[in-house]
Enzyme design. Structure first.
Site, PDB file in Angstrom:
ATOM      1  N   TYR A 142       0.844  -1.201   0.000  1.00 44.79           N
ATOM      2  CA  TYR A 142       0.000   0.000   0.000  1.00 44.79           C
ATOM      3  C   TYR A 142       0.878   1.250   0.000  1.00 44.79           C
ATOM      4  O   TYR A 142       0.627   2.198  -0.755  1.00 44.79           O
ATOM      5  CB  TYR A 142      -0.920  -0.021   1.225  1.00 44.79           C
ATOM      6  N   GLU A 164     -11.424   6.361   5.074  1.00 46.36           N
ATOM      7  CA  GLU A 164     -10.758   7.182   6.095  1.00 46.36           C
ATOM      8  C   GLU A 164     -11.722   7.479   7.244  1.00 46.36           C
ATOM      9  O   GLU A 164     -11.317   7.541   8.406  1.00 46.36           O
ATOM     10  CB  GLU A 164     -10.240   8.489   5.494  1.00 46.36           C
ATOM     11  N   TRP A 172      -4.848   2.758  10.430  1.00 47.80           N
ATOM     12  CA  TRP A 172      -5.196   2.544   9.027  1.00 47.80           C
ATOM     13  C   TRP A 172      -5.059   1.077   8.620  1.00 47.80           C
ATOM     14  O   TRP A 172      -5.845   0.564   7.816  1.00 47.80           O
ATOM     15  CB  TRP A 172      -4.333   3.420   8.114  1.00 47.80           C
TER      16      TRP A 172
END
Length: 323
Positions: A142, A164, A172
């Site tokens: 990522y 988000e 995250w």
């Protein structure tokens, strides 16, 4: 020659007593022993001298009482001051402990992983320090291929802003591990399909039971609300979502500022909000979007390349890749 009278005879006769008695006839004092009990002196209460003494005694008692009260008050005040000083000392001690702990955490955060004892990086590539602390391949992929790369696709931007929002209060990587499940459940984040198919019953009876999602009803409902706001902007106001988002930075990305140090691996921490994220948050809230606070939107801007917060020596920094 002399004639002795009876009176003179009695007067010169030496009495056997020790008390003195004055004779009524010759006014001579004789001494006679008293066998009676001594009389006690009776104080005359109406005497001004006694009154003055009594008043003085009362004043003395009053002064003593006032002095005692004052002393007690001073003692109490001193005790309160001591308690206050102790509270301040404890508070200062706690603050010092907290600061020391925070400094220690910051040092660990800012320290390059290669310097940590026993840590071996996945490979020899230079990356941002925060991703170098993990060996999770999905997370590293990522960072290397998505994070910080400019994204101008409206649907992908919509997906990112919704994910988000799911991250709020979490890390995250937690959301990243569940991203594919979100795509499956929310029709690959197609706003039209979301609005048409995700009803409150679906959220309650299906999505809230899905362990592959973050089962927070408000967050799940926020995706539906955001899809409605997105469609309203596009269909009723004629605003393309990508153009709206990038308009806050005049359609140009920028290098992120740091709280401390420079943008190197050593000693740098990015901001968590700025004036742009504040303005974007306020504007999206007016449009009807949910769970889009300024901190959430700053992370969103970092991830889609509006702000380039890669470390300057990171090989995957877009600036380094252009060289």
């Amino acid at each position: 020659m002399f004639k002795y009278s009876t009176t003179i005879k009695y007067l010169f006769t030496i009495p056997t007593t020790n008390n003195y008695i004055m004779s009524s006839s010759a006014k001579i004092i004789t001494r006679q022993r008293s066998t009676s009990t001594p009389t006690t002196t009776t104080t005359i209460t109406n005497s001004p001298i006694v009154k003055k003494t009594k008043s003085t005694s009362t004043k003395t008692k009053t002064i003593k009482k006032n002095n005692k009260n004052k002393e007690n008050e001073e003692n109490e005040e001193n005790e309160e001051n001591e308690e206050s000083d102790n509270d301040k000392k404890l508070k200062n001690k706690d603050l010092k402990k907290k600061k020391k702990k925070d400094d220690k955490n910051n040092d660990l955060l800012l320290k390059a992983p290669v310097e940590k004892k026993g840590f071996k990086p996945l490979d020899d590539k230079k990356r941002c320090f925060w991703i170098s602390l993990t060996k999770d391949e999905e997370y590293i992929h990522y960072h290397d291929n998505e994070w910080g790369k400019e994204n101008r696709d409206s649907q992908r931007l919509f997906e990112k802003i919704c994910l988000e929002a799911q991250q709020a209060g979490l890390s995250w990587i937690t959301v990243l591990k569940k991203r594919q499940t979100y795509r499956n459940c929310f029709y690959n984040f197609d706003p039209k399909l979301i609005v048409d198919n995700i009803t409150p019953d679906v959220i309650d009876n299906q999505l809230m039971k899905n362990t592959g999602l973050i089962r927070n009803r408000l967050k799940l409902q926020a995706i539906v609300d955001n899809a409605k706001a997105y469609l309203k902007m596009r269909d009723q106001e004629g605003i393309e979502f990508s153009n709206f988002i990038w308009s806050f930075v005049n359609n140009k990305s920028s290098i992120g500022k740091r709280i401390t140090g420079d943008t190197s691996v050593q000693g740098s921490r990015p901001l968590t909000r700025n004036d742009v994220s504040d303005a974007m948050s306020a504007a999206l809230k007016k449009k009807g979007f949910k769970f889009i606070g300024t901190t959430t939107l700053y992370a969103f801007m970092q991830s889609v390349g509006i702000i380039n917060d890669h470390c300057k020596d990171c090989e995957f920094n877009p600036i380094n890749q252009k060289k």
